[in-house]
Design an enzyme around this catalytic site. Structure first.
Site, short mmCIF file in Angstrom:
data_model
loop_
_atom_site.label_atom_id
_atom_site.label_comp_id
_atom_site.label_asym_id
_atom_site.label_seq_id
_atom_site.Cartn_x
_atom_site.Cartn_y
_atom_site.Cartn_z
N TYR A 58 -1.17 -7.63 -11.57
CA TYR A 58 -0.31 -7.45 -12.70
C TYR A 58 0.94 -8.31 -12.84
O TYR A 58 1.66 -8.57 -11.99
CB TYR A 58 0.08 -5.84 -12.60
CG TYR A 58 0.88 -5.23 -14.04
CD1 TYR A 58 0.61 -5.33 -15.00
CD2 TYR A 58 2.34 -5.18 -13.42
CE1 TYR A 58 1.26 -5.19 -15.96
CE2 TYR A 58 2.97 -4.61 -14.71
CZ TYR A 58 2.64 -4.70 -16.02
OH TYR A 58 3.50 -4.26 -17.08
N ASP A 82 -2.02 -0.35 -5.10
CA ASP A 82 -1.90 -0.22 -6.58
C ASP A 82 -3.14 0.25 -7.07
O ASP A 82 -4.17 -0.45 -7.31
CB ASP A 82 -1.22 -1.49 -7.31
CG ASP A 82 -1.23 -1.25 -9.05
OD1 ASP A 82 -1.86 -0.17 -9.27
OD2 ASP A 82 -0.12 -1.81 -9.65
N ARG A 104 18.81 14.44 -10.73
CA ARG A 104 18.30 13.24 -10.17
C ARG A 104 17.64 13.42 -8.86
O ARG A 104 16.87 12.62 -8.38
CB ARG A 104 19.37 12.21 -10.07
CG ARG A 104 18.92 10.87 -9.64
CD ARG A 104 19.89 9.43 -10.02
NE ARG A 104 21.39 9.97 -9.98
CZ ARG A 104 21.99 10.30 -8.83
NH1 ARG A 104 21.61 10.21 -7.65
NH2 ARG A 104 23.49 10.59 -9.18
N LYS A 118 -1.14 4.84 -17.49
CA LYS A 118 -2.26 4.43 -17.92
C LYS A 118 -3.41 5.52 -17.87
O LYS A 118 -3.23 6.34 -18.77
CB LYS A 118 -2.76 3.05 -17.00
CG LYS A 118 -1.80 2.18 -16.91
CD LYS A 118 -1.48 1.20 -18.08
CE LYS A 118 -0.15 0.17 -18.18
NZ LYS A 118 -0.12 -0.64 -16.96
C1 LIG Z 1 0.82 -1.64 -16.29
C2 LIG Z 1 0.75 -1.75 -14.76
C3 LIG Z 1 1.85 -1.62 -13.61
C4 LIG Z 1 3.14 -1.42 -14.19
O1 LIG Z 1 3.46 0.10 -14.75
P1 LIG Z 1 4.38 0.42 -15.80
O2 LIG Z 1 3.95 1.81 -16.30
O3 LIG Z 1 3.88 -0.44 -17.26
O4 LIG Z 1 5.80 0.02 -15.48
C5 LIG Z 1 1.46 -1.90 -12.57
N1 LIG Z 1 0.29 -2.38 -12.10
C6 LIG Z 1 -0.75 -2.14 -12.83
C7 LIG Z 1 -1.96 -2.65 -12.22
C8 LIG Z 1 -0.59 -1.78 -13.95
O5 LIG Z 1 -1.63 -1.96 -14.91
#
Ligand SMILES: *Cc1c(COP(=O)(O)O)cnc(C)c1O
Length: 355
Positions: free
Chosen positions: A98, A169, A47, A194
């Site tokens: 998001y 983000d 971990r 993504k």
């Molecule tokens: C998908 C997404 C998230 C969350 O990520 P996960 O991998 O699905 O937990 C956060 N911010 C944005 C802009 C996203 O598109």
């Protein structure tokens, strides 16, 4: 060091995170399936660290700068950031972004865990006014799914002048478009799920920072909250990064082509595209049901949520109850993949007949 020539993204996408070059060395890092390590050196326990995560983290750091920590999902990464804020801390965040983050922040606000000041991130003055006394500014730009743009340079500079932490983000823009750490942000976050991983087969998140003390706090949050990535997922994500630059360039050029076609199509009333990247949001001439029919009618584009993969996906965002009501009912978010642009447009044009 400063005289050393910096490699280009398409090069370090391929060279980073490899085992040390020596006779007989493996080309790729192994999938380290170990819950524990012999006493006396580095990792200690599964971990706390893993050599497959480490290779991936080195590769992400090449793109974003700083030192990187990977997590079991993008939400796990974001949650680690919020978890180190004091109880009731004022946090300034976008009023549209998001849906998972919006839902989490609303629940934190309601429970008193954080005092969230929701702002329109396209309005510099509104954001800057809300910063007074805040512990942190959390930005997402472009926003998901409205593709609104925050002026990162101005807002980060304003927050730093007030000694306020900034997290960004960067999932939609990717480091090929903007590098928040270089603009002065403290943390840059990715849903690695993504564009970085890019094949719709893995969930993972990352945080990168230049600040060693902050890194340590976030690392402790990962260790003790326990939202660690799986070694196999880390290996897949690193494999995905090898082709990230070429995938992104192809998807972006497809997106630019599709935007031009969409602008000339009378069945589409509004196209949102920030001029870069592979995400397009558009509104059709028709209601929510018509938008659902369009999404269901495609044959190349898959009717599904998520984004950033080689395969094009689309959906009506408001089909999700948690999606912000700022988002129009008939808005379709399209994640443009790496298929042929003409084939994609034919699929879209045919699907629009379902309106
Ligand atoms: C998908 C997404 C998230 C969350 O990520 P996960 O991998 O699905 O937990 C956060 N911010 C944005 C802009 C996203 O598109």
């Amino acid at each position: 060091m400063s005289s050393e020539k910096k490699l280009h993204p398409e090069t370090y996408a391929i060279t980073s995170g490899r085992p040390k070059s020596e006779a007989g060395a493996s080309l790729n890092v192994g999938i380290s399936l170990n819950s524990t390590f012999e006493a006396g050196s580095g990792l200690g326990y599964g971990r706390y660290g893993n050599e497959t995560w480490k290779a991936l983290e080195i590769a992400i750091s090449e793109f974003e700068g700083g030192e990187t920590l990977t997590f079991s999902s993008g939400m796990a990464a974001i949650s680690a950031v919020f978890s180190i804020l004091p109880i009731g801390a004022p946090l300034v965040a976008s009023n549209q972004g998001y849906s998972g983050v919006m839902t989490l922040l609303k629940s934190f606000h309601e429970s008193g865990r954080l005092e969230v000041r929701f702002v329109d991130v396209t309005d510099n003055q509104e954001v800057i006014s809300a910063l007074k006394g805040a512990a942190m500014l959390w930005l997402e730009s472009p926003t998901n799914p409205c593709l609104d743009i925050a002026n990162l340079q101005t807002l980060i500079a304003a927050a730093k002048k007030m000694n306020i932490g900034v997290g960004v983000d960067n999932t939609f823009a990717t480091p090929l478009v903007q590098k928040p750490l270089a603009l002065g942000a403290d943390i840059v976050m990715h849903s690695v799920t993504k564009f970085l991983a890019g094949h719709s087969d893995v969930l993972m998140g990352s945080l990168s920072t230049n600040d060693p003390a902050l890194y340590k706090r976030l690392e402790d949050a990962r260790k003790f909250n326990g939202a660690i990535p799986g070694p196999f997922e880390a290996w897949l994500a690193l494999r995905g990064i090898r082709t990230f630059v070429m995938r992104f360039e192809k998807a972006q050029s497809n997106a630019k082509y599709l935007v031009e076609q969409m602008k000339n199509d009378k069945r589409i009333s509004r196209v949102r595209y920030p001029g870069f990247g592979a995400m397009i949001s558009f509104e059709i001439v028709g209601d929510a049901q018509a938008a659902e029919r369009v999404c269901a009618a495609s044959s190349i584009i898959t009717h599904a949520t998520s984004l950033g993969g080689v395969e094009s996906l689309w959906e009506r965002r408001r089909r999700w109850e948690i999606e912000s009501h700022v988002v129009p009912e008939n808005l379709i978010r399209l994640s443009v993949g790496c298929e042929n642009s003409g084939d994609l447009w034919d699929d879209i044009a045919k699907s629009l007949d379902a309106i």
